[in-house]
Each structure stands twice: as structure tokens, then as C-alpha cells.
Scaffold this motif. Structure first.
Motif, PDB file in Angstrom:
ATOM      1  N   LYS A 293       0.815  -1.214   0.000  1.00  0.00           N
ATOM      2  CA  LYS A 293       0.000   0.000   0.000  1.00  0.00           C
ATOM      3  C   LYS A 293       0.852   1.268   0.000  1.00  0.00           C
ATOM      4  O   LYS A 293       0.351   2.353  -0.262  1.00  0.00           O
ATOM      5  CB  LYS A 293      -0.908   0.017   1.235  1.00  0.00           C
ATOM      6  CG  LYS A 293      -1.890  -1.135   1.304  1.00  0.00           C
ATOM      7  CD  LYS A 293      -2.720  -1.115   2.586  1.00  0.00           C
ATOM      8  CE  LYS A 293      -1.983  -1.667   3.784  1.00  0.00           C
ATOM      9  NZ  LYS A 293      -1.007  -0.806   4.418  1.00  0.00           N
ATOM     10  N   ASN A 299      -7.529   6.470   2.773  1.00  0.00           N
ATOM     11  CA  ASN A 299      -8.236   5.335   2.217  1.00  0.00           C
ATOM     12  C   ASN A 299      -8.000   5.291   0.711  1.00  0.00           C
ATOM     13  O   ASN A 299      -7.068   5.903   0.201  1.00  0.00           O
ATOM     14  CB  ASN A 299      -9.730   5.432   2.548  1.00  0.00           C
ATOM     15  CG  ASN A 299     -10.309   6.783   2.137  1.00  0.00           C
ATOM     16  OD1 ASN A 299      -9.831   7.414   1.191  1.00  0.00           O
ATOM     17  ND2 ASN A 299     -11.330   7.238   2.841  1.00  0.00           N
ATOM     18  N   TYR A 300      -8.850   4.565  -0.005  1.00  0.00           N
ATOM     19  CA  TYR A 300      -8.669   4.451  -1.449  1.00  0.00           C
ATOM     20  C   TYR A 300      -8.672   5.802  -2.157  1.00  0.00           C
ATOM     21  O   TYR A 300      -8.049   5.968  -3.209  1.00  0.00           O
ATOM     22  CB  TYR A 300      -9.777   3.583  -2.038  1.00  0.00           C
ATOM     23  CG  TYR A 300      -9.638   2.100  -1.767  1.00  0.00           C
ATOM     24  CD1 TYR A 300      -8.441   1.551  -1.318  1.00  0.00           C
ATOM     25  CD2 TYR A 300     -10.716   1.239  -1.978  1.00  0.00           C
ATOM     26  CE1 TYR A 300      -8.323   0.190  -1.084  1.00  0.00           C
ATOM     27  CE2 TYR A 300     -10.607  -0.127  -1.752  1.00  0.00           C
ATOM     28  CZ  TYR A 300      -9.408  -0.647  -1.301  1.00  0.00           C
ATOM     29  OH  TYR A 300      -9.291  -1.990  -1.085  1.00  0.00           O
ATOM     30  N   SER A 301      -9.350   6.787  -1.593  1.00  0.00           N
ATOM     31  CA  SER A 301      -9.396   8.113  -2.219  1.00  0.00           C
ATOM     32  C   SER A 301      -8.008   8.731  -2.332  1.00  0.00           C
ATOM     33  O   SER A 301      -7.735   9.505  -3.246  1.00  0.00           O
ATOM     34  CB  SER A 301     -10.299   9.058  -1.409  1.00  0.00           C
ATOM     35  OG  SER A 301     -11.611   8.551  -1.337  1.00  0.00           O
ATOM     36  N   ASN A 303      -5.179   6.755  -2.212  1.00  0.00           N
ATOM     37  CA  ASN A 303      -4.245   5.700  -2.602  1.00  0.00           C
ATOM     38  C   ASN A 303      -4.956   4.769  -3.586  1.00  0.00           C
ATOM     39  O   ASN A 303      -5.242   3.609  -3.275  1.00  0.00           O
ATOM     40  CB  ASN A 303      -3.777   4.920  -1.362  1.00  0.00           C
ATOM     41  CG  ASN A 303      -2.482   4.178  -1.613  1.00  0.00           C
ATOM     42  OD1 ASN A 303      -2.167   3.833  -2.742  1.00  0.00           O
ATOM     43  ND2 ASN A 303      -1.746   3.901  -0.553  1.00  0.00           N
ATOM     44  N   ILE A 304      -5.227   5.297  -4.777  1.00  0.00           N
ATOM     45  CA  ILE A 304      -6.016   4.546  -5.753  1.00  0.00           C
ATOM     46  C   ILE A 304      -5.278   3.283  -6.205  1.00  0.00           C
ATOM     47  O   ILE A 304      -5.898   2.277  -6.557  1.00  0.00           O
ATOM     48  CB  ILE A 304      -6.342   5.440  -6.969  1.00  0.00           C
ATOM     49  CG1 ILE A 304      -7.109   6.679  -6.507  1.00  0.00           C
ATOM     50  CG2 ILE A 304      -7.166   4.692  -7.997  1.00  0.00           C
ATOM     51  CD1 ILE A 304      -7.379   7.678  -7.614  1.00  0.00           C
ATOM     52  N   THR A 306      -3.681   1.180  -4.391  1.00  0.00           N
ATOM     53  CA  THR A 306      -4.034   0.084  -3.492  1.00  0.00           C
ATOM     54  C   THR A 306      -5.361  -0.535  -3.903  1.00  0.00           C
ATOM     55  O   THR A 306      -5.519  -1.765  -3.898  1.00  0.00           O
ATOM     56  CB  THR A 306      -4.104   0.587  -2.038  1.00  0.00           C
ATOM     57  OG1 THR A 306      -2.825   1.091  -1.667  1.00  0.00           O
ATOM     58  CG2 THR A 306      -4.481  -0.533  -1.084  1.00  0.00           C
ATOM     59  N   ALA A 307      -6.323   0.306  -4.288  1.00  0.00           N
ATOM     60  CA  ALA A 307      -7.614  -0.207  -4.770  1.00  0.00           C
ATOM     61  C   ALA A 307      -7.415  -1.030  -6.036  1.00  0.00           C
ATOM     62  O   ALA A 307      -8.052  -2.079  -6.221  1.00  0.00           O
ATOM     63  CB  ALA A 307      -8.563   0.960  -5.027  1.00  0.00           C
ATOM     64  N   ASP A 310      -5.915  -4.378  -5.002  1.00  0.00           N
ATOM     65  CA  ASP A 310      -6.924  -5.168  -4.289  1.00  0.00           C
ATOM     66  C   ASP A 310      -7.983  -5.717  -5.237  1.00  0.00           C
ATOM     67  O   ASP A 310      -8.487  -6.831  -5.055  1.00  0.00           O
ATOM     68  CB  ASP A 310      -7.580  -4.324  -3.194  1.00  0.00           C
ATOM     69  CG  ASP A 310      -6.671  -4.101  -1.999  1.00  0.00           C
ATOM     70  OD1 ASP A 310      -5.634  -4.786  -1.907  1.00  0.00           O
ATOM     71  OD2 ASP A 310      -6.994  -3.240  -1.156  1.00  0.00           O
TER      72      ASP A 310
END
Length: 366
Positions: A293, A299-301, A303-304, A306-307, A310
Motif C-alpha cells: 500500500k 483510504n482508497y481516495s 491511494n487509488i 491500493t484499490a 486489491d
């Protein structure tokens, strides 16, 4: 979010001044030493006489890219169609995953593993960015982590913002950089046929994917003027992508917070994280480079990438994701780190206690 929906709490751990002083005494540190650098303990500068010189072909290439970027920006506002401008935005950010999820988190740091269809997709996206071949990029990035802020660091931020941002690309490297490039273990990438295929065919792939594909699509599908498409979709797009990546080497090493290791230059920078798809949590990343990450906070906002990883893990194409537990973060924050010399998972310098915990994570995911 972590694997199995486990969220790492957005907590920055603080310790008292007395605890800091005691920990510094244990580690043989002095509180006054604000420029302490945690690097490979076996390395010391060779003190080789070094007179940096400009490599003129590389400088002219950068001038062409950046001057053409300004012209491309002008064309966006005066001649380019709206779909062309949208196409630039789409190609900048989709190809960016080839850098963040691909050459950085996967191939440079081995923070997770990927099956061949995902590796092929990431090679495709990364080649569109035009940032050298995967092997060369990962080699310099591993050297950067292992010898950060020393003469052996290819884009040593101690030589100033401009050098770290772009100057290193058209300046002859320090002899220590050349020496350390020769000693780096790249056997894992040499064993990856997709990486070596891209390295071998990089020049024709650059022509096809960095220049051809982004320029031809607007011309073919919505009749954009080919001249306009070239300056907008090659120069402007290429330059924007390059500079977003450059910000991680410059801005994210200079302005921000250092909650995990105050003795190193990398910082937590929200603006860079947004622009670079989550790559701006840089103090965390230099302390825990094997975390897929690259950050604890947000969050994903914020750290895109990481999304993105995932999502492919859900499909089964990404697996063995390494991530840092709150306990591991607390241990390192309480003692102010000491991890800038580690380049990624599998490195021999990972502390034993951290390595044992990471091995347990591997068993849980299988």
C-alpha cells in the motif's frame, strides 16, 4: 484497506521526548544529529573525484518534451477537441498504474506477486508512460532505497530540488551510482520473461505505445488533427506523466511530515499522493518499502493504486500482498525507524522480528 477487509487505523504514534532520548542512547544516536541518515551500513562514499557533466542528448530531449508540453497545452485551449483533452486525462492516469502498481510496488519492491496476465497488463501500461524499461527503472529505484541521500543515490535530494526532480536525467552519474548499479541483485527480474521481453524490445515498443497509440487514437476515432494530437497526446501527456513521477523524487523528499522516521528526508505529502495515485506517503514507504500500500494513512481516495491491486487480488491475479500491521508501525515509530536502507521484501536487512511477522502473513493468505 488491508487484505481480508482489515483496516489499518489512521494513527500517527507519538512518543515522549524522554523515550526518544533513551532510544537514541540505545542506538548510539545523538539527539542533536538532525541529519542522521539510515543507509546501508557497509557503504561509505568512495570520495572519487567527480565533476558532473551535462549529457547533451538527454538535455535536448528534456527541452523538447517540456517546450512541446507548453505548445500542447496551448493547443488544448485553442484547437484540440474536448474528447482529445479527456483522452489525455484517461491515458495519464490509467498508464500511471503501470508505474505505481507495476514497476514500483511489484517489480522494484516485490511487495506483492502477480500472475502473468496482470504482469502483461502492467508492462503495457508502463510502456505507455515512456519511463525507460522496467529493468532499468527498478534497478535505479532499488539503488535509491539502498543508498538514499548518499553519493550512490541516482537522484540524491541533497544535491537540490532541481537535480532530484529532473537534473539527474541529463547529468553524468556519480561514480558510486555506477558502481552500485553493477552490484545490485536483479536475478528476480532477469527470471521474469515478460520484463526481459520488454527490455529487449523497448525501442520499438516506445514508438508503438508511448508515441503511436496515444496519438493515433484521437486521429482515427474522432478525426482529431494529427499535428494537434501529436503535441497534445505525446508531448503534453508524456511531460505531465514524467513530472508527476518526478515529484515523488523531489517534493516528497522535502516538504511534509516524518511520523515514522524523522532522521531521513522522505515525507508524507498529501498533494503528491493525490497526483501520483497514492505514492506520496513517502516517509512510511522508505521505512516499510515492502508494504504493497506504500502508506498507512488515508483510504482508497488517497491511494487509488491500493484499490487497483486489491481489485486484481479479488480476481486472483494479484496475491501474497505484504502489509504492515499496527504493531509493526508502533515498534518503528517508537524508535524512529532505521529502515531507509531496505529496498523491498526479501532484502537481507529487514529486521528479524519484522521478517517473522511478514512470513506469518504469507501463510494466512494461502
Amino acid at each position: 484497506m488491508c487484505p481480508d477487509n482489515e483496516r489499518v487505523p489512521p494513527t500517527v504514534y507519538h512518543v515522549s521526548e524522554e523515550e526518544n532520548k533513551e532510544e537514541e542512547r540505545k542506538n548510539g544516536r545523538l539527539a542533536e544529529t538532525e541529519d542522521f541518515l539510515s543507509v546501508d551500513k557497509s557503504y561509505s562514499s568512495s570520495k572519487t573525484e567527480y565533476v558532473p557533466r551535462i549529457t547533451w542528448p538527454d538535455l535536448l530531449a528534456q527541452i523538447f518534451i517540456h517546450a512541446g508540453c507548453l505548445y500542447g497545452l496551448y493547443l488544448i485551449f485553442t484547437e484540440a477537441k474536448l474528447l482529445t483533452a479527456l483522452w489525455v486525462f484517461v491515458t495519464v492516469y490509467t498508464s500511471g498504474f503501470g508505474i505505481t502498481a507495476g514497476v514500483h510496488r511489484l517489480w522494484s519492491h516485490r511487495a506483492y506477486k502477480a500472475k502473468w496476465p496482470l504482469r502483461l497488463l502492467l508492462i503495457f501500461l508502463f510502456t505507455i508512460t515512456g519511463q525507460k524499461d522496467v529493468y532499468s527503472w527498478a534497478l535505479d529505484h532499488r539503488i535509491h532505497h539502498k543508498y538514499s541521500e548518499t553519493d550512490a543515490d541516482p537522484h540524491n535530494v541533497k544535491r537540490g530540488f532541481f537535480f532530484a526532480h529532473v537534473g539527474w536525467l541529463f547529468t553524468t552519474p556519480h561514480p558510486d551510482v555506477i558502481a552500485k548499479r553493477k552490484t545490485a541483485d536483479m536475478s528476480d527480474l532477469e527470471a521474469d520473461p515478460i520484463v526481459m521481453w520488454q527490455r529487449r524490445l523497448y525501442i520499438p515498443l516506445f514508438a508503438l505505445l508511448t508515441i503511436g497509440l496515444p496519438v493515433i487514437v484521437p486521429w482515427y476515432f474522432w478525426s482529431e488533427n494529427l499535428w494537434t494530437s501529436f503535441w497534445v497526446n505525446f508531448n503534453f501527456r508524456f511531460c505531465v506523466t514524467l513530472n508527476i513521477a518526478f515529484f515523488v523524487n523531489s517534493v516528497a523528499h522535502m516538504w511534509g511530515q516524518r511520523p515514522y522516521d524523522k532522521y531521513i528526508s522522505p515525507v508524507e505529502n498529501v498533494a503528491v499522493s493525490i497526483a501520483a495515485l497514492g505514492e506520496g506517503w513517502h516517509n512510511f514507504h522508505h521505512v516499510f518499502p515492502w508494504d504493497y500500500k506504500t502508506g498507512e494513512l488515508g483510504n482508497y481516495s488517497y491511494n487509488i493504486t491500493t484499490a487497483f491491486i486489491d481489485a486484481f487480488a479479488y480476481l486472483g491475479w494479484a496475491y501474497d500482498r505484504k502489509y504492515v500491521s499496527p504493531e509493526m508501525v508502533r515498534r518503528r515509530a517508537n524508535r524512529s525507524g532505521d529502515g531507509s536502507h531496505v529496498w523491498g521484501y526479501g532484502d537481507k536487512d529487514i529486521p528479524h522480528e519484522d521478517l517473522q511477522e511478514l512470513k506469518l502473513m504469507d501463510k494466512k493468505e494461502r
